[in-house]
Write an enzyme that holds these catalytic residues in place. Structure first.
Site, short mmCIF file in Angstrom:
data_model
loop_
_atom_site.label_atom_id
_atom_site.label_comp_id
_atom_site.label_asym_id
_atom_site.label_seq_id
_atom_site.Cartn_x
_atom_site.Cartn_y
_atom_site.Cartn_z
N SER A 215 -58.87 29.20 -3.40
CA SER A 215 -58.68 28.87 -5.06
C SER A 215 -57.57 27.92 -4.96
CB SER A 215 -58.27 30.10 -5.46
OG SER A 215 -58.03 30.08 -6.96
N TYR B 223 -52.03 37.18 -7.19
CA TYR B 223 -53.38 36.56 -6.77
C TYR B 223 -53.37 35.24 -6.03
CZ TYR B 223 -57.79 34.23 -7.39
OH TYR B 223 -59.16 33.78 -6.96
#
Length: 251
Positions: free
Chosen positions: A144, A157
């Site tokens: 990501s 995250y």
């Protein structure tokens, strides 16, 4: 093995109900992929995914796989590879977590890390070893852009994705010359179940668009794929911003 056109005929999807994973599987089955292994926790979504891919013409098998059950990965994935060579492994599982709640609950934060990093490390290593024994295959790891630089809004995250990204790059380097290709995919904000109800970030994309970027990357033998591609230049600029300025921008 790949067919005469060099296209993968088999896929192992880790995270069998992942929206990006299924969008990619759908595209592959509509092409030349004929055998799909879906690995995930039993759920109506996993059953529906198997039915959809079967209807598209694939031979589909479903495997009970839990990213958090680290000590089971070798046995579960070993059984999948024992059924025959696999051309492509797509590691697509992950959780976003709830940043504000998780930073107040260390065990909740650890649960995010266990899925996104520890579960990915063990399953990627098992898959890589199996692909190496085959002498061919691709391992696609969904990272990501959140891992590029930790933001206040999602540093738990983001840190797990940063670790996964670094791990996957190193794994790819370790497999040079073995016939195994590792590709890291860095999507931006993807519209879907994981981000539903959250403010949309600039340059938001869709699971289908990420799937297209994955397939193009596979065809090119890319080591890193950005989705959308322009994020590469945006993140290059953000990485070099002075930290006080970045703090004000990246909330």
């Amino acid at each position: 093995m790949k067919n005469a056109l060099g296209q993968p005929q088999s896929l192992l999807l880790l995270g069998g109900s992942s929206e990006i994973g299924l969008a990619t599987a759908r595209r592959m089955v509509q092409g030349r992929t004929r055998r799909v292994h879906l690995a995930g926790r039993p759920s109506p979504a996993l059953t529906a995914a198997a039915a959809e891919l079967t209807a598209l013409g694939a031979e589909v098998s479903v495997h009970d796989f839990d990213a958090t059950a680290l000590d089971t990965h070798e046995a579960v994935l070993g059984k999948v590879f024992a059924e025959g060579d696999i051309d492509t492994v797509l590691l697509a599982f992950g959780v976003l977590g709830d940043q504000l709640k998780d930073e107040q609950d260390p065990m909740a934060a650890a649960a995010v890390a266990q899925v996104n990093y520890l579960g990915a490390v063990t399953s990627a290593l098992v898959s890589a070893q199996a692909l190496r024994r085959q002498g061919h295959g691709s391992l696609i790891v969904l990272s990501s852009v959140a891992g590029e630089r930790a933001r206040r809004a999602n540093f738990i995250y983001g840190s797990t994705k940063a670790g996964l990204d670094a791990f996957a790059q190193g794994l790819g380097d370790s497999l040079q010359g073995t016939g195994v290709h590792v590709m890291v995919v860095r999507p931006g904000f993807v519209r879907g179940r994981m981000t539903e109800g959250r403010p949309e970030a600039p340059m938001a994309t869709t699971p289908e668009a990420v799937a297209e970027a994955i397939l193009v990357g596979l065809q090119r033998g890319s080591e890193t794929v950005w989705a959308p591609a322009a994020l590469r230049f945006v993140m290059s600029g953000l990485r070099h911003l002075p930290r006080p300025l970045f703090r004000r921008l990246a909330v």
